[in-house]
Design an enzyme around this catalytic site. Sequence first.
Site, PDB file in Angstrom:
ATOM      1  N   SER A   1       0.815  -1.223   0.000  1.00  0.00           N
ATOM      2  CA  SER A   1       0.000   0.000   0.000  1.00  0.00           C
ATOM      3  C   SER A   1       0.841   1.263   0.000  1.00  0.00           C
ATOM      4  O   SER A   1       0.388   2.326  -0.416  1.00  0.00           O
ATOM      5  CB  SER A   1      -0.926   0.013   1.221  1.00  0.00           C
ATOM      6  OG  SER A   1      -0.171   0.123   2.427  1.00  0.00           O
ATOM      7  N   ASN A   2       2.081   1.171   0.520  1.00  0.00           N
ATOM      8  CA  ASN A   2       2.952   2.331   0.734  1.00  0.00           C
ATOM      9  C   ASN A   2       2.354   3.304   1.755  1.00  0.00           C
ATOM     10  O   ASN A   2       2.723   4.474   1.794  1.00  0.00           O
ATOM     11  CB  ASN A   2       3.261   3.065  -0.569  1.00  0.00           C
ATOM     12  CG  ASN A   2       4.509   3.935  -0.461  1.00  0.00           C
ATOM     13  OD1 ASN A   2       5.530   3.488   0.058  1.00  0.00           O
ATOM     14  ND2 ASN A   2       4.449   5.168  -0.926  1.00  0.00           N
ATOM     15  N   TRP A   3       1.424   2.826   2.562  1.00  0.00           N
ATOM     16  CA  TRP A   3       0.864   3.653   3.640  1.00  0.00           C
ATOM     17  C   TRP A   3       1.986   4.112   4.559  1.00  0.00           C
ATOM     18  O   TRP A   3       2.907   3.354   4.794  1.00  0.00           O
ATOM     19  CB  TRP A   3      -0.162   2.809   4.425  1.00  0.00           C
ATOM     20  CG  TRP A   3      -0.910   3.567   5.475  1.00  0.00           C
ATOM     21  CD1 TRP A   3      -2.079   4.247   5.334  1.00  0.00           C
ATOM     22  CD2 TRP A   3      -0.532   3.726   6.839  1.00  0.00           C
ATOM     23  NE1 TRP A   3      -2.452   4.808   6.521  1.00  0.00           N
ATOM     24  CE2 TRP A   3      -1.510   4.513   7.466  1.00  0.00           C
ATOM     25  CE3 TRP A   3       0.559   3.281   7.605  1.00  0.00           C
ATOM     26  CZ2 TRP A   3      -1.455   4.865   8.810  1.00  0.00           C
ATOM     27  CZ3 TRP A   3       0.635   3.628   8.925  1.00  0.00           C
ATOM     28  CH2 TRP A   3      -0.359   4.406   9.520  1.00  0.00           C
TER      29      TRP A   3
END
Length: 285
Positions: free
Chosen positions: A236-238
């Site tokens: 997600s690269n959150w």
Amino acid sequence: MARTLNGQSPRIALPQGSVDSHIHVYSPKHHALPGGPDLPADVASLADYRKVQQWLGLNKVVITQPNAYQTDNTCMLEALKELGDNGRGVVVVTPETDEATLQHWHDLGARGARIMELTLGAVRLKDLLKVNAKIRPLDWTCIVQFNGREILDRAPLLNKIQGDYVIDHHGKFLPPVTPDSKEFDQLLRLIDKGNCYYKIAACYESSVTGGPDYQDIADLSKRIIAHAPERVIWGSNWPHVSGSPEDAPNDVQLLDTVMSWMPDEKTRQAIFVDNPNRLYWRNER
């Protein structure tokens, strides 16, 4: 958090056991180190991420050491202690990191080392092979990020990596190439060698066409997915720290976009479950 949860759910439910293979966590008690970027204005904790994880229908997570903390992995290792067997970590390893430290990190859940040539990365490509040699006895994976436009020049180095490695963030072509370009053909040759994976993550960081479709990155990812679905993972690269919080993508909408690139349930099972488990929970399932 980067985006307030709004009750929306993904259009297609993720397979049971799905893994988010790329997030970052921060804590205000751990300050940014010189050489890296500042902490995000809205510090994102593991508790914040757990809400996103539930929202998206994810079960496991791989935390990647953020550049803000450079070579100090403390914040991420603390998060791994909380996660237990549902969490794994990609730490920063230097040529000076000793075996006892690596074993301690392994016991906490670390399974990879980050090599970051872009955006104030702590360890660069010049130390890739030294780090690779350090982590081989533990069967860890290198996660490598650089401007994919340089891949023809970088390929001889990448071909020397022993064991599995991941080319991060869609290859991070700045700006994106076309699927029939010589650069992308080189990426496919690396994947065909059998130890290279491609991570779908942060399409918004390199796309020129932009959202919500990110068509230029979609074209590249679709070709990889059709060519070698067993070599693709997703993250997600959150919490999306590359821009301002108000510009952060909606995580459900972004996930829906990514899933639209995958033709069927079998492919989703490979990308969200089987492949990341093979990389980060190998011999432990």
